[in-house]
Design a protein around this motif. Sequence first.
Motif, PDB file in Angstrom:
ATOM      1  N   LEU A  56       0.835  -1.210   0.000  1.00  0.00           N
ATOM      2  CA  LEU A  56       0.000   0.000   0.000  1.00  0.00           C
ATOM      3  C   LEU A  56       0.868   1.258   0.000  1.00  0.00           C
ATOM      4  CD1 LEU A  56      -2.884  -0.954   2.450  1.00  0.00           C
ATOM      5  CD2 LEU A  56      -3.023  -0.632  -0.027  1.00  0.00           C
ATOM      6  N   MET A  57       1.952   1.255   0.778  1.00  0.00           N
ATOM      7  CA  MET A  57       2.852   2.407   0.805  1.00  0.00           C
ATOM      8  C   MET A  57       3.538   2.591  -0.545  1.00  0.00           C
ATOM      9  SD  MET A  57       6.029   3.348   3.301  1.00  0.00           S
ATOM     10  CE  MET A  57       4.999   3.384   4.741  1.00  0.00           C
ATOM     11  N   LEU A  58       3.976   1.497  -1.138  1.00  0.00           N
ATOM     12  CA  LEU A  58       4.608   1.574  -2.451  1.00  0.00           C
ATOM     13  C   LEU A  58       3.637   2.112  -3.493  1.00  0.00           C
ATOM     14  CD1 LEU A  58       7.070   0.992  -4.259  1.00  0.00           C
ATOM     15  CD2 LEU A  58       6.121  -1.295  -4.607  1.00  0.00           C
ATOM     16  N   ALA A  59       2.412   1.612  -3.508  1.00  0.00           N
ATOM     17  CA  ALA A  59       1.409   2.086  -4.461  1.00  0.00           C
ATOM     18  C   ALA A  59       1.085   3.557  -4.219  1.00  0.00           C
ATOM     19  CB  ALA A  59       0.148   1.239  -4.350  1.00  0.00           C
ATOM     20  N   GLY A  60       0.992   3.950  -2.957  1.00  0.00           N
ATOM     21  CA  GLY A  60       0.719   5.356  -2.642  1.00  0.00           C
ATOM     22  C   GLY A  60       1.832   6.276  -3.093  1.00  0.00           C
ATOM     23  N   LEU A  61       3.080   5.860  -2.862  1.00  0.00           N
ATOM     24  CA  LEU A  61       4.220   6.671  -3.299  1.00  0.00           C
ATOM     25  C   LEU A  61       4.299   6.749  -4.827  1.00  0.00           C
ATOM     26  CD1 LEU A  61       6.972   5.565  -0.762  1.00  0.00           C
ATOM     27  CD2 LEU A  61       5.812   7.783  -0.889  1.00  0.00           C
ATOM     28  N   ALA A  62       4.035   5.623  -5.487  1.00  0.00           N
ATOM     29  CA  ALA A  62       4.039   5.628  -6.958  1.00  0.00           C
ATOM     30  C   ALA A  62       2.955   6.557  -7.494  1.00  0.00           C
ATOM     31  CB  ALA A  62       3.840   4.211  -7.496  1.00  0.00           C
ATOM     32  N   GLY A  63       1.785   6.508  -6.883  1.00  0.00           N
ATOM     33  CA  GLY A  63       0.697   7.401  -7.291  1.00  0.00           C
ATOM     34  C   GLY A  63       1.051   8.860  -7.056  1.00  0.00           C
ATOM     35  N   LEU A 102       1.254  11.756  -9.951  1.00  0.00           N
ATOM     36  CA  LEU A 102       0.474  12.993  -9.851  1.00  0.00           C
ATOM     37  C   LEU A 102       1.367  14.222  -9.780  1.00  0.00           C
ATOM     38  CD1 LEU A 102      -2.441  11.873  -7.519  1.00  0.00           C
ATOM     39  CD2 LEU A 102      -2.478  12.228 -10.004  1.00  0.00           C
ATOM     40  N   TRP A 103       2.508  14.108  -9.095  1.00  0.00           N
ATOM     41  CA  TRP A 103       3.448  15.231  -9.020  1.00  0.00           C
ATOM     42  C   TRP A 103       3.962  15.596 -10.419  1.00  0.00           C
ATOM     43  CZ3 TRP A 103       5.029  18.882  -5.804  1.00  0.00           C
ATOM     44  CH2 TRP A 103       6.165  19.588  -6.143  1.00  0.00           C
ATOM     45  N   HIS A 104       4.369  14.602 -11.181  1.00  0.00           N
ATOM     46  CA  HIS A 104       4.890  14.888 -12.522  1.00  0.00           C
ATOM     47  C   HIS A 104       3.785  15.343 -13.470  1.00  0.00           C
ATOM     48  CE1 HIS A 104       9.081  13.981 -11.912  1.00  0.00           C
ATOM     49  NE2 HIS A 104       8.708  12.947 -11.185  1.00  0.00           N
ATOM     50  N   PHE A 105       2.592  14.834 -13.293  1.00  0.00           N
ATOM     51  CA  PHE A 105       1.458  15.295 -14.082  1.00  0.00           C
ATOM     52  C   PHE A 105       1.206  16.782 -13.809  1.00  0.00           C
ATOM     53  CE2 PHE A 105      -3.297  15.756 -14.235  1.00  0.00           C
ATOM     54  CZ  PHE A 105      -3.400  15.802 -15.613  1.00  0.00           C
ATOM     55  N   ALA A 106       1.179  17.161 -12.543  1.00  0.00           N
ATOM     56  CA  ALA A 106       0.989  18.575 -12.193  1.00  0.00           C
ATOM     57  C   ALA A 106       2.133  19.419 -12.740  1.00  0.00           C
ATOM     58  CB  ALA A 106       0.878  18.731 -10.680  1.00  0.00           C
ATOM     59  N   SER A 107       3.341  18.887 -12.715  1.00  0.00           N
ATOM     60  CA  SER A 107       4.485  19.612 -13.248  1.00  0.00           C
ATOM     61  C   SER A 107       4.337  19.860 -14.743  1.00  0.00           C
ATOM     62  CB  SER A 107       5.762  18.828 -12.967  1.00  0.00           C
ATOM     63  OG  SER A 107       6.877  19.485 -13.498  1.00  0.00           O
ATOM     64  N   ILE A 108       3.853  18.870 -15.478  1.00  0.00           N
ATOM     65  CA  ILE A 108       3.636  19.038 -16.918  1.00  0.00           C
ATOM     66  C   ILE A 108       2.585  20.112 -17.170  1.00  0.00           C
ATOM     67  CG2 ILE A 108       2.660  17.916 -18.977  1.00  0.00           C
ATOM     68  CD1 ILE A 108       4.113  15.353 -18.051  1.00  0.00           C
ATOM     69  N   LEU A 109       1.526  20.109 -16.383  1.00  0.00           N
ATOM     70  CA  LEU A 109       0.436  21.069 -16.587  1.00  0.00           C
ATOM     71  C   LEU A 109       0.814  22.497 -16.199  1.00  0.00           C
ATOM     72  CD1 LEU A 109      -2.707  19.088 -15.411  1.00  0.00           C
ATOM     73  CD2 LEU A 109      -1.820  19.383 -17.737  1.00  0.00           C
ATOM     74  N   MET A 110       1.583  22.670 -15.129  1.00  0.00           N
ATOM     75  CA  MET A 110       1.785  24.009 -14.570  1.00  0.00           C
ATOM     76  C   MET A 110       3.184  24.583 -14.732  1.00  0.00           C
ATOM     77  SD  MET A 110      -0.518  23.828 -11.161  1.00  0.00           S
ATOM     78  CE  MET A 110      -0.262  22.142 -10.639  1.00  0.00           C
ATOM     79  N   SER A 111       4.147  23.805 -15.175  1.00  0.00           N
ATOM     80  CA  SER A 111       5.518  24.290 -15.274  1.00  0.00           C
ATOM     81  C   SER A 111       5.637  25.383 -16.330  1.00  0.00           C
ATOM     82  CB  SER A 111       6.439  23.120 -15.615  1.00  0.00           C
ATOM     83  OG  SER A 111       7.776  23.545 -15.633  1.00  0.00           O
ATOM     84  N   ARG A 112       6.426  26.390 -15.999  1.00  0.00           N
ATOM     85  CA  ARG A 112       6.674  27.494 -16.909  1.00  0.00           C
ATOM     86  C   ARG A 112       8.180  27.709 -17.016  1.00  0.00           C
ATOM     87  NH1 ARG A 112       2.470  30.031 -18.559  1.00  0.00           N
ATOM     88  NH2 ARG A 112       3.393  32.075 -18.875  1.00  0.00           N
ATOM     89  N   THR A 113       8.603  28.130 -18.197  1.00  0.00           N
ATOM     90  CA  THR A 113      10.011  28.407 -18.452  1.00  0.00           C
ATOM     91  C   THR A 113      10.141  29.871 -18.816  1.00  0.00           C
ATOM     92  OG1 THR A 113      10.340  26.168 -19.268  1.00  0.00           O
ATOM     93  CG2 THR A 113      12.008  27.787 -19.875  1.00  0.00           C
ATOM     94  N   GLY A 114      11.175  30.504 -18.299  1.00  0.00           N
ATOM     95  CA  GLY A 114      11.388  31.911 -18.604  1.00  0.00           C
ATOM     96  C   GLY A 114      12.862  32.242 -18.703  1.00  0.00           C
ATOM     97  N   ILE A 115      13.123  33.372 -19.329  1.00  0.00           N
ATOM     98  CA  ILE A 115      14.487  33.860 -19.466  1.00  0.00           C
ATOM     99  C   ILE A 115      14.448  35.375 -19.373  1.00  0.00           C
ATOM    100  CG2 ILE A 115      14.376  33.852 -21.994  1.00  0.00           C
ATOM    101  CD1 ILE A 115      17.382  33.032 -21.944  1.00  0.00           C
TER     102      ILE A 115
END
Length: 153
Positions: free
Chosen positions: A54-61, A65-78
């Motif tokens: 259960l802990m392994l599945a929770g951490l994998a989930g 979700l963390w990387h999914f949110a990163s794809i949706l909200m990440s911004r790049t600037g210079i």
Amino acid sequence: MTEAAAPSSFNAVEGPSFPVAIKVLATLAVGTVLVAAWSARAELAAIRPGPELLMLAGLAGAVVLWHFASILMSRTGISNDALWQGWLWRTSVPLRDIAQVKLLRIQRLDGFVAPRLVVRTRALGSVTFHAADPAVLAVIDVLVHGQADASAT
């Protein structure tokens, strides 16, 4: 790789790190996993997994979700001072610390594959930035090639 050319003065630009197509594909993938897990909830409950599983599945989930949110909200600037990317925590590299840059990009696939800028710094090693915004890519072209690519804008 090319030596980093110090761009002349320009306005700071910022935009999404990933193209819309990648965001749609990521949403479909995460949605498919959630639907599959929901439809298999009775079978999963019957397994009675141990706490370690259960802990392994929770951490994998959480990682997914963390990387999914990163794809949706990440911004790049210079800006004149630094190159940055992130959403909750930002990765930033001062332009004065850049030793070499390499732009990994196939312009015809910009809508499906986020161009990557690999930056080698004097102290931090290599850092990779994703960029999907045409304005950001135009400034990155100046950083990499010393001139703007007319077809990028």
